[in-house]
Design an enzyme around this catalytic site. Structure first.
Site, PDB file in Angstrom:
ATOM      1  N   SER A 224       0.835  -1.200   0.000  1.00 55.72           N
ATOM      2  CA  SER A 224       0.000   0.000   0.000  1.00 55.72           C
ATOM      3  C   SER A 224       0.870   1.250   0.000  1.00 55.72           C
ATOM      4  CB  SER A 224      -0.922   0.008   1.218  1.00 55.72           C
ATOM      5  OG  SER A 224      -1.627   1.228   1.295  1.00 55.72           O
ATOM      6  N   GLY A 226      -0.813   4.235   0.476  1.00 57.63           N
ATOM      7  CA  GLY A 226      -1.745   5.204   1.050  1.00 57.63           C
ATOM      8  C   GLY A 226      -2.550   5.909  -0.021  1.00 57.63           C
ATOM      9  N   ASP A 228      -1.551   7.360  -2.500  1.00 56.89           N
ATOM     10  CA  ASP A 228      -0.960   7.181  -3.827  1.00 56.89           C
ATOM     11  C   ASP A 228      -1.292   5.830  -4.446  1.00 56.89           C
ATOM     12  OD1 ASP A 228       0.224   9.699  -3.889  1.00 56.89           O
ATOM     13  OD2 ASP A 228       1.973   8.992  -2.778  1.00 56.89           O
ATOM     14  N   GLY A 229      -2.154   5.039  -3.773  1.00 59.00           N
ATOM     15  CA  GLY A 229      -2.570   3.762  -4.332  1.00 59.00           C
ATOM     16  C   GLY A 229      -1.758   2.592  -3.834  1.00 59.00           C
ATOM     17  N   GLY A 255      -7.197  -0.766   5.566  1.00 60.29           N
ATOM     18  CA  GLY A 255      -6.376  -1.907   5.165  1.00 60.29           C
ATOM     19  C   GLY A 255      -7.142  -3.218   5.271  1.00 60.29           C
ATOM     20  N   ASP A 256      -7.924  -3.367   6.333  1.00 62.76           N
ATOM     21  CA  ASP A 256      -8.744  -4.569   6.508  1.00 62.76           C
ATOM     22  C   ASP A 256      -9.825  -4.634   5.433  1.00 62.76           C
ATOM     23  OD1 ASP A 256      -7.256  -4.905   8.875  1.00 62.76           O
ATOM     24  OD2 ASP A 256      -8.719  -3.729  10.013  1.00 62.76           O
TER      25      ASP A 256
END
Length: 312
Positions: A224, A226, A228-229, A255-256
Site C-alpha cells: 500500500s 496510502g 498514492d494507491g 487496510g482490513d
C-alpha cells in the site's frame, strides 16, 4: 464461502474527549463499543458486500459473549472456539483536536488444549469454504509459526489464504514451507523480510527484490502507498495502482477493508486487474465512513471506474 480468522479479537472502544487531562478525571459522554480486531473488520465488509462468510477464531468470557452478540445483531455467521481467558479490550482516546491515543491490551494466553480445539474447529470449517483470510496478531501462547500451520492445513484442502499480519508471525509465514497466496505488507515490513531497504524509486530493482528469496513463491504481494494507491506483484507481473483523491472521514480499518475486497474478487476468480481494483475500492469506501470496517456498497461501481491499474 469465505472464512475469516481473527485469533486475537477485541472490543474496540472509542472515547471522544475534548481535552485529555493527565493525572485527573476525564468524563466521556459518548462511547462506541464494537466487535473489533482486523479479521472482524474484514468480516463486516464482506457481509456488507452481500457475500456469505463465517467468522472464526478465539473468544472467551463476558467480552467474547458481547462480540458474539454484536455479530448476531449484524447477521454475520460465526463459529469461534471457546477459551477460558477473557477476550481483550482496545481503547482509543480521540482528543485535543484530532489526536488519537490508544491503549491496547495484549489479550489472554492460549493453552495447548485451546490451540488444539481451535485447530479442530478450523479443519472442519475448511471443508465448507473456498478462501480464508487471516488477520491481525497472534495471542500469547501461540508460536509465531501458528499461521504457517493454518496455511498448510488450508492448502492441503485446496483453500487459498490471504494473510494480513506483521512482525514475527509474518516472517515465519513467509519463510514456511507452504506460502500464503497473498500478503499485504507495508514498506518497512517488506524491507525486514528481504533484509534490505525496499527501493520504491527504481522499478527494476523493486521487481528483483520482490521476486527473490522467500518472496518469489508468493503469488500476490500488495504494498500500500496510502493516498498514492499501491504497487503489486502477481506471479511475475507487476502493477501500479492509482486511486482518486478522497475527502477522508475515517481511514482506520481501510487496510482490513482492502483485504475484504481482495477476498471477494479472488473468490469469484476475477482477473488480476479487477482483484486489485476491488480491493482498492473497498478500502476507499471504508475511509468515507465514520464506522471502522464499514462500506457503502451502493458507491462501489462509482469508484471502481476511477481506479487505474497499469502494468509496469
Amino acid at each position: 464461502m469465505i472464512l475469516t480468522i481473527t485469533m486475537n479479537p477485541s472490543i474496540d472502544m472509542s472515547y471522544p474527549i475534548e481535552t485529555l487531562t493527565i493525572d485527573g478525571v476525564t468524563r466521556v459522554q459518548n462511547v462506541s463499543k464494537t466487535a473489533g480486531g482486523k479479521g472482524l473488520n474484514v468480516s463486516r465488509v464482506v457481509h456488507q458486500m452481500g457475500v456469505d462468510l463465517v467468522a472464526s477464531g478465539l473468544l472467551g468470557g463476558h467480552f467474547g459473549a458481547f462480540i458474539k452478540s454484536e455479530l448476531d445483531k449484524q447477521g454475520i455467521k460465526h463459529q469461534f472456539s471457546e477459551i477460558d481467558g477473557e477476550t481483550r479490550n482496545s481503547i482509543a482516546l480521540l482528543h485535543d483536536g484530532g489526536k488519537q491515543t490508544e491503549v491496547l491490551e495484549s489479550g489472554p494466553e492460549i493453552s495447548e488444549r485451546e490451540a488444539r480445539e481451535f485447530l479442530a474447529t478450523y479443519e472442519e470449517l475448511l471443508d465448507s469454504c473456498s478462501l480464508v483470510t487471516m488477520s491481525g496478531s497472534l495471542p500469547r501462547g501461540l508460536d509465531a509459526s501458528f499461521y504457517s500451520q493454518l496455511i498448510e492445513m488450508a492448502h492441503t484442502k485446496g483453500v487459498r489464504v490471504l494473510l494480513d499480519t506483521s512482525g514475527a508471525a509474518l516472517q515465519a509465514s513467509v519463510r514456511g514451507n507452504v506460502k500464503p497466496d497473498l500478503i499485504k505488507p507495508n514498506e518497512e515490513e517488506v524491507s525486514a523480510l528481504i533484509d534490505q531497504k525496499l527501493d520504491l524509486s527504481n522499478i527494476s530493482i523493486l521487481k528483483k527484490q520482490l521476486s527473490s528469496g522467500e518472496l518469489a513463491d508468493i503469488k500476490w504481494i500488495i504494498i500500500s502507498l496510502g493516498a498514492d494507491g499501491a504497487l503489486a506483484k502477481y506471479d511475475n507481473t507487476f502493477y501500479r495502482v492509482r486511486i482518486p483523491s478522497l475527502d477522508v472521514v475515517n481511514p482506520v480499518g481501510s487496510g482490513d477493508s482492502t483485504i475484504a475486497g481482495f477476498a471477494l474478487a479472488m473468490d469469484q476468480d476475477d482477473s488480476p486487474v479487477d482483484i486489485l481494483k476491488t480491493g482498492m475500492v473497498t478500502g476507499m469506501l471504508n475511509a468515507l465512513e465514520e464506522t471502522t470496517g464499514s462500506v457503502n456498497p451502493n458507491r462501489f461501481d462509482e469508484f471502481f471506474k476511477q481506479v487505474k491499474v497499469e502494468k509496469i
